[in-house]
Design an enzyme around this catalytic site. Structure first.
Site, PDB file in Angstrom:
ATOM      1  CG  ASP A   9      25.812   0.557  10.916  1.00  0.00           C
ATOM      2  OD1 ASP A   9      26.434   0.794  11.853  1.00  0.00           O
ATOM      3  OD2 ASP A   9      26.000  -0.307  10.186  1.00  0.00           O
ATOM      4  CB  CYS A  32      26.141  -4.547  11.273  1.00  0.00           C
ATOM      5  SG  CYS A  32      25.771  -3.348  12.543  1.00  0.00           S
ATOM      6  CG  ASP A  78      31.613  -4.171  10.780  1.00  0.00           C
ATOM      7  OD1 ASP A  78      30.793  -3.505  10.399  1.00  0.00           O
ATOM      8  OD2 ASP A  78      32.064  -4.416  11.960  1.00  0.00           O
ATOM      9  CG  ASP A 130      36.044  -0.747  10.799  1.00  0.00           C
ATOM     10  OD1 ASP A 130      37.452  -0.981  10.438  1.00  0.00           O
ATOM     11  OD2 ASP A 130      35.755  -1.271  11.906  1.00  0.00           O
ATOM     12  CG  HIS A 172      31.298   0.195  12.631  1.00  0.00           C
ATOM     13  ND1 HIS A 172      31.123  -1.032  13.443  1.00  0.00           N
ATOM     14  CD2 HIS A 172      32.325   0.520  12.054  1.00  0.00           C
ATOM     15  CE1 HIS A 172      32.346  -1.469  13.048  1.00  0.00           C
ATOM     16  NE2 HIS A 172      33.048  -0.709  12.380  1.00  0.00           N
TER      17      HIS A 172
HETATM   18  N1  ARG Z   1      29.438   1.286  17.688  1.00  0.00           N
HETATM   19  C1  ARG Z   1      28.136   1.047  17.429  1.00  0.00           C
HETATM   20  C2  ARG Z   1      27.171   1.128  18.682  1.00  0.00           C
HETATM   21  O1  ARG Z   1      27.800   0.148  19.660  1.00  0.00           O
HETATM   22  C3  ARG Z   1      28.176  -0.550  16.734  1.00  0.00           C
HETATM   23  C4  ARG Z   1      27.553  -0.347  15.405  1.00  0.00           C
HETATM   24  C5  ARG Z   1      27.804  -1.783  14.672  1.00  0.00           C
HETATM   25  N2  ARG Z   1      27.754  -1.431  13.369  1.00  0.00           N
HETATM   26  C6  ARG Z   1      28.087  -2.275  12.305  1.00  0.00           C
HETATM   27  N3  ARG Z   1      28.342  -1.961  11.217  1.00  0.00           N
HETATM   28  N4  ARG Z   1      28.933  -3.314  12.826  1.00  0.00           N
HETATM   29  O2  ARG Z   1      26.190   1.771  18.997  1.00  0.00           O
END
Ligand code: ARG
Length: 377
Positions: A250, A355, A110, A200, A248
């Site tokens: 990923d 992450c 992040d 981020d 995010h």
């Molecule tokens: N917003 C994403 C979801 O809940 C979380 C992704 C988490 N990624 C990270 N690099 N902390 O689907």
């Protein structure tokens, strides 16, 4: 004393991995409420307005899984560094605001964006995460000493005053139906305003010359603009997915190897041109397999799409959460060697395998994987 050793080099998500940072669960908080993050988990002991350490037994299990992940990486010849946690339960403040607590340092992805020989400390867009870079300073100072070519950068620290957030956005958002919430994603209506650049690092997917930046609650248009100007030798593509209040990249788009990406099938891309760009360059975007969970895990702000939050060791080898059996099968049939990594106890601490890591060194150089560009994108 300086040496001539290259420590930092990573241009994409799949070149052979040699050196990485893996986070720690120590002292992670359900953070104190702030404009950008309000937790409301009464059934697990944290009703709206309350905050505190995640339960100790959860932290112990998360750290066991993180340590085990480190062993797996090391057995594959990857050098692993770890951050230095600070006391995240302490209140923090700047001249503009006071915040009841910090968050943690499980997800280095992040915070740290590695592009080539450069690492940028992201602005972050939560007050609870404003000082998180301190956990990585011992490592960054060392890389700076050891690697004369390492470009250590930090994006301008945002003020995160009340002007950075839309007033009462959360209250309005929570009162919306699912359909209306989805419309906010289409309308690009997120909590952050455009007063200052915010991003981020985990909102960026790296593919050599092309960087994909996810426009989210954590990365505003000004953040995309800052990154575009900063990486003037790259092509920056702003991407959006149907993820209300998202953040995010990923858990929405995973770049696996040249020509192949996974996407979370319910979070359709909102930019048709993204699909066009991939298609034109013979990249396939495959729907990921069905995640094992159907909702959010207790005390977790991450969705079930962490199933596709994988870490590539090279173009052929992928680490996948061991509980994501269908995801492992799919990647196996796509020709990957799949390394199952037990990781479900880590999720509540801020994410999955991608992450929980930040690239330091992958072999290889900056390549062009999207030579055929699309006009105006
Ligand atoms: N917003 C994403 C979801 O809940 C979380 C992704 C988490 N990624 C990270 N690099 N902390 O689907």
């Amino acid at each position: 004393m300086t040496s001539n050793k290259t420590i930092v080099n990573s241009w994409n998500e799949w070149d052979p991995l040699k050196h990485i940072i893996v986070g720690r669960a120590d002292g992670t908080m359900v953070q104190a409420p702030e404009p950008a993050a309000e937790r409301d988990w009464p059934e697990h002991g944290f009703p709206l307005g309350t905050y505190g350490l995640l339960p100790e037994e959860m932290e112990v299990r998360a750290n066991e899984q993180l340590d085990n992940f480190v062993k797996i990486l090391e057995s594959r010849g990857v050098r692993v560094d770890r951050p230095t946690p600070v006391d995240f339960s302490q209140p923090v403040q700047t001249p503009d605001w006071k915040q009841g607590s910090m968050f943690g340092c499980m997800p280095p992805r992040d915070l740290l964006l590695t592009v080539g020989n450069e690492m940028i400390e992201a602005t972050m867009s939560y007050r609870s995460r404003w000082f998180e870079y301190l956990c990585y300073r011992p490592l960054l100072e060392q890389y700076f000493k050891d690697d004369p070519n390492f470009r250590w950068e930090a994006a301008p620290k945002p003020r995160l005053s009340d002007r950075t957030y839309k007033k009462d956005w959360n209250i309005k958002f929570n009162a919306l139906s699912k359909e209306e919430q989805e419309q906010t994603a289409r309308d690009e209506d997120f909590i952050t305003t455009e007063v200052e650049p915010c991003f981020d690092a985990a909102d960026i997917g790296r593919a050599g010359k092309d960087l994909f930046i996810y426009r989210t609650a954590t990365t505003n248009r000004a953040g995309v603009d800052w990154l575009t100007r900063h990486f003037s030798n790259h092509r920056i593509h702003m991407v959006r997915f149907l993820e209300p209040a998202g953040s995010h990249i990923d858990a929405s788009l995973t770049l696996l190897r040249p020509g192949l990406a996974l996407s979370s099938y319910e979070r359709v891309p909102l930019e048709p041109r993204m699909k066009e760009l991939f298609k034109k360059n013979d990249w396939e975007i495959v729907d990921c397999a069905e995640p094992s969970a159907d909702g959010y895990a207790p005390l977790s702000f991450c969705s079930r799409w962490l199933s596709m939050n994988t870490l590539m060791l090279d173009e052929k080898t992928v680490c996948v959460d061991a509980k994501e059996v269908k995801q492992m099968e799919q990647l196996d049939s796509l020709g990957f060697e799949v390394i199952p990594v037990p990781f479900s106890d880590v999720n509540a601490f801020g994410g999955g395998l991608h992450c929980a890591t930040a690239d330091v060194y992958r072999e290889g150089s900056c390549q062009d994987y999207f030579p055929k560009q699309i006009q105006g994108y």
